[in-house]
Motif scaffolding. Structure first.
Motif, PDB file in Angstrom:
ATOM      1  N   ARG A  63       0.840  -1.190   0.000  1.00  0.00           N
ATOM      2  CA  ARG A  63       0.000   0.000   0.000  1.00  0.00           C
ATOM      3  C   ARG A  63       0.881   1.248   0.000  1.00  0.00           C
ATOM      4  N   LYS A  64       0.288   2.340  -0.411  1.00  0.00           N
ATOM      5  CA  LYS A  64       0.947   3.630  -0.308  1.00  0.00           C
ATOM      6  C   LYS A  64       0.809   4.108   1.129  1.00  0.00           C
ATOM      7  N   THR A 116       6.555   6.406  -4.580  1.00  0.00           N
ATOM      8  CA  THR A 116       5.644   5.994  -5.655  1.00  0.00           C
ATOM      9  C   THR A 116       5.899   6.864  -6.887  1.00  0.00           C
ATOM     10  N   THR A 117       5.329   8.062  -6.901  1.00  0.00           N
ATOM     11  CA  THR A 117       5.499   8.933  -8.065  1.00  0.00           C
ATOM     12  C   THR A 117       6.320  10.184  -7.752  1.00  0.00           C
ATOM     13  N   TYR A 150      15.396   5.859  -7.732  1.00  0.00           N
ATOM     14  CA  TYR A 150      14.123   5.133  -7.591  1.00  0.00           C
ATOM     15  C   TYR A 150      14.384   3.626  -7.496  1.00  0.00           C
ATOM     16  N   ASN A 151      15.204   3.124  -8.391  1.00  0.00           N
ATOM     17  CA  ASN A 151      15.511   1.690  -8.398  1.00  0.00           C
ATOM     18  C   ASN A 151      16.233   1.265  -7.120  1.00  0.00           C
ATOM     19  N   ARG A 152      17.131   2.116  -6.640  1.00  0.00           N
ATOM     20  CA  ARG A 152      17.866   1.792  -5.415  1.00  0.00           C
ATOM     21  C   ARG A 152      16.918   1.714  -4.217  1.00  0.00           C
ATOM     22  N   ILE A 153      16.028   2.691  -4.092  1.00  0.00           N
ATOM     23  CA  ILE A 153      15.093   2.727  -2.965  1.00  0.00           C
ATOM     24  C   ILE A 153      14.149   1.540  -2.995  1.00  0.00           C
ATOM     25  N   LEU A 154      13.600   1.229  -4.175  1.00  0.00           N
ATOM     26  CA  LEU A 154      12.661   0.110  -4.270  1.00  0.00           C
ATOM     27  C   LEU A 154      13.360  -1.228  -4.063  1.00  0.00           C
ATOM     28  N   TYR A 187      -4.940   6.548 -11.216  1.00  0.00           N
ATOM     29  CA  TYR A 187      -3.963   5.464 -11.330  1.00  0.00           C
ATOM     30  C   TYR A 187      -4.609   4.191 -11.864  1.00  0.00           C
ATOM     31  N   PHE A 188      -5.795   3.855 -11.353  1.00  0.00           N
ATOM     32  CA  PHE A 188      -6.452   2.619 -11.763  1.00  0.00           C
ATOM     33  C   PHE A 188      -7.265   2.852 -13.039  1.00  0.00           C
ATOM     34  N   ALA A 189      -6.566   3.082 -14.136  1.00  0.00           N
ATOM     35  CA  ALA A 189      -7.206   3.300 -15.423  1.00  0.00           C
ATOM     36  C   ALA A 189      -6.379   2.636 -16.518  1.00  0.00           C
TER      37      ALA A 189
END
Length: 246
Positions: free
Chosen positions: A35-36, A65-66, A75-79, A226-228
């Motif tokens: 979850r966010k 997230t964004t 971003y890649n390092r954090i995730l 987002y959910f589209a």
């Protein structure tokens, strides 16, 4: 030693969860889900009312997230660190119990669980329960088949460069374009350049409360959650044998 059971939840409607996943969810004593930060989370919302009263919950909150570009090294390092951390936590939890991990759609179709799976599969027993994909729920919401006959369907990410989107759009009969949101203007331009905009649909929250199905040409670029998903239906190719006979 326990195991990880990842339950695919389908496109959003709880009635579309498989019998096998439903059984795992209702019998779970330990449940983890993404979850966010500060939100309930889509996966948790789908199973509302299904969990046992004494279940222990483990919200896995994304650290980003964004806020920064998804293709940046930071971003890649954090995730990567986030998935490493939760893989270690889940491994510890499974020393004496099973843990059910919730995943929207199908876990192996662009699901966040994939990043945990590659870290867990060699450590502990891991079971994945398939789910109906979100795009399946969306094209059923339009009330018409997404493909006919020999139609070629492409699944694209709205995050792709515009030129690459245009290339794939031009070579496919049916289209599913995910990760729209802020990428919608780019997606619209590519569809317009390919002459497919008038055939495109925007499906918001497919199968979920608040579902909306609209022609993309009639939707404002800023009005895309987002959910589209954007869809373009195929219309069927004529069989080769028929063409030869003519």
């Amino acid at each position: 030693m326990g195991k990880i059971i990842c339950a695919g939840l389908g496109p959003g409607d709880p009635d579309l969860i498989s019998v096998r996943a439903d059984r795992a969810i209702r019998g779970a004593k330990h449940v983890a889900y993404f979850r966010k930060a500060g939100r309930q989370g889509q996966a948790r919302r789908i199973v509302q009312g299904m969990l046992a009263p004494d279940v222990l919950e483990y919200p896995m909150e994304y650290p980003v997230t964004t806020e920064i570009p998804f293709d940046s090294p930071e971003y890649n390092r954090i995730l990567a660190a986030f998935y490493d951390d939760w893989a270690a936590r889940l491994t510890d939890l499974c020393e004496s119990r099973d843990v059910v991990v919730l995943c929207e759609g199908d876990p192996f179709f662009y699901g966040s669980f994939m990043h945990l799976y590659v870290r867990l599969r060699d450590r502990i027993k891991t079971e994945v329960i398939p789910g109906i994909t979100g795009m399946t729920g969306c094209w059923n919401a339009t009330g018409q088949p997404i493909t006919w006959g020999d139609d070629v369907m492409s699944v694209l990410m709205g995050t792709l460069p515009e030129a690459e989107l245009l290339r794939h759009i031009g070579s496919s009969d049916a289209l599913v374009i995910m990760k729209t949101g802020r990428n919608l203007p780019k997606v619209r331009r590519a569809l317009q350049a390919a002459g497919r905009l008038q055939d495109a649909w925007l499906i918001e929250r497919g199968t979920m409360p608040g579902q909306r199905v609209a022609r993309l040409a009639e939707v404002d670029d800023a009005d895309c959650p987002y959910f589209a998903i954007v869809l373009v239906h195929g219309h069927g190719r004529r069989p080769v044998a028929t063409e030869a006979a003519e």
